[in-house]
Scaffold this active site. Structure first.
Site, mmCIF file in Angstrom:
data_model
loop_
_atom_site.group_PDB
_atom_site.id
_atom_site.type_symbol
_atom_site.label_atom_id
_atom_site.label_comp_id
_atom_site.label_asym_id
_atom_site.label_seq_id
_atom_site.Cartn_x
_atom_site.Cartn_y
_atom_site.Cartn_z
ATOM 1 N N ASP A 2 0.830 -1.203 0.000
ATOM 2 C CA ASP A 2 0.000 0.000 0.000
ATOM 3 C C ASP A 2 0.868 1.259 0.000
ATOM 4 O OD1 ASP A 2 -2.324 1.389 -0.023
ATOM 5 O OD2 ASP A 2 -2.848 1.024 2.070
ATOM 6 N N ASN A 50 -10.460 -3.826 -6.190
ATOM 7 C CA ASN A 50 -9.728 -2.782 -6.924
ATOM 8 C C ASN A 50 -10.352 -2.437 -8.286
ATOM 9 O OD1 ASN A 50 -6.378 -3.637 -5.679
ATOM 10 N ND2 ASN A 50 -7.865 -2.161 -4.921
HETATM 11 C C1 FPP Z 1 -2.105 -0.098 -3.174
HETATM 12 O O1 FPP Z 1 -1.604 1.219 -3.151
HETATM 13 C C2 FPP Z 1 -1.489 -0.808 -4.257
HETATM 14 C C3 FPP Z 1 -2.150 -1.420 -5.265
HETATM 15 C C4 FPP Z 1 -3.618 -1.443 -5.390
HETATM 16 C C5 FPP Z 1 -1.434 -2.075 -6.347
HETATM 17 C C6 FPP Z 1 -0.148 -2.717 -5.950
HETATM 18 C C7 FPP Z 1 0.511 -3.125 -7.183
HETATM 19 C C8 FPP Z 1 1.823 -3.087 -7.408
HETATM 20 C C9 FPP Z 1 2.879 -2.737 -6.435
HETATM 21 C C10 FPP Z 1 2.264 -3.469 -8.731
HETATM 22 C C11 FPP Z 1 2.391 -4.947 -8.749
HETATM 23 C C12 FPP Z 1 2.263 -5.362 -10.111
HETATM 24 C C13 FPP Z 1 2.608 -6.570 -10.514
HETATM 25 C C14 FPP Z 1 2.709 -6.789 -11.939
HETATM 26 C C15 FPP Z 1 2.922 -7.666 -9.587
HETATM 27 P P1 FPP Z 1 -2.623 2.404 -3.339
HETATM 28 O O2 FPP Z 1 -2.790 2.679 -4.774
HETATM 29 O O3 FPP Z 1 -3.904 2.086 -2.640
HETATM 30 O O4 FPP Z 1 -1.878 3.591 -2.645
HETATM 31 P P2 FPP Z 1 -2.538 4.770 -1.815
HETATM 32 O O5 FPP Z 1 -3.121 4.129 -0.570
HETATM 33 O O6 FPP Z 1 -1.378 5.644 -1.517
HETATM 34 O O7 FPP Z 1 -3.567 5.426 -2.664
#
Ligand code: FPP
Length: 228
Positions: A2, A50
């Protein structure tokens, strides 16, 4: 994993840029885990929930799977990483499905560390799909117990996690490994996922090493004392 969105926002960049850096953090962390003798790492890359994100972010994340597999598969395979995908693959595009299948196929012979990528995954989805498959396999209510149901869970290839790490400052499980975290040690850090790496992993492991794990019982020394 996250905190990608916030990391990008702080830099006046689109959220997908944060996810892109998140892939690099993941590759770094897989190596750090393997170097420390950790044999199983499971990451939450895309939850069943998501899909509710803006369309450009969802398509960006899907595109990132293709980029990540083409950019890093050879490197991960040569480092002894076995990749397993857990989640509902039926809802993802043919291209993404093919990339995941290729990642699994190309690393199937590896044993150093198993990286399970939860993609279109939800802990509740997993419990339901396991029940469904157990029923389809003809198990009776009497035959079903924790061990038998566990064999139908998406992560049946991995032991239950010892340590559960959530980055990004939120203190909740958010429908990740609901069944498997029954006795995991939970560790929450404000570190945003793109900044995670060996140092943050070591901090989590040091905290883990100080935890007193009893699994619902008493300490080993106490049990020995009682028996004496
Ligand atoms: C949450 O951060 C993260 C995700 C929903 C996606 C995580 C994905 C990756 C790290 C890429 C992995 C990809 C592969 C191909 C394995 P957020 O977007 O909710 O962050 P925020 O809380 O700061 O908004």
């Amino acid at each position: 994993m996250d905190g990608n969105g916030r990391w990008a926002k702080k830099r006046f960049m689109p959220r997908v840029f944060g996810h892109k850096q998140g892939v690099d953090a993941l590759v770094r962390t897989v190596k750090a885990c393997a170097d420390r003798g950790i044999e199983y790492l499971t990451v939450f890359a895309f939850s069943s929930e998501n899909w509710k994100r803006p369309e450009d972010e969802v398509s960006g994340l899907m595109g990132l799977v293709l980029v990540a597999v083409s950019k890093y598969l050879t490197k991960l395979a040569s480092e002894g990483v076995r990749i397993r995908i857990v989640g509902d693959r039926s809802a993802v595009s043919e291209k993404v499905r093919a990339a995941w299948n290729e990642a699994e196929r190309a690393t199937a012979h590896n044993h150093r560390i198993t990286l399970s990528v939860a993609f279109n995954y939800g802990g509740r989805w997993d419990v339901v799909q396991a029940c469904r498959r157990a029923i389809e396999a003809g198990l009776s209510a009497e035959q079903l117990d924790e061990a038998r149901l566990g064999q139908f869970m998406a992560l049946s290839h991995a032991p239950d996690p010892d340590l559960f790490i959530r980055t990004g400052g939120e203190v909740r499980i958010s429908n990740f490994l609901l069944w498997q975290v029954a006795y995991s040690e939970l560790y929450f850090t404000d570190c945003l996922w793109p900044e995670f790496g060996a140092a943050e992993l070591d901090a989590a492991l040091a905290t883990f090493a100080r935890r007193d794990r009893r699994f619902g019982g008493v300490k080993t020394e106490e049990a020995a004392g009682q028996a004496a």
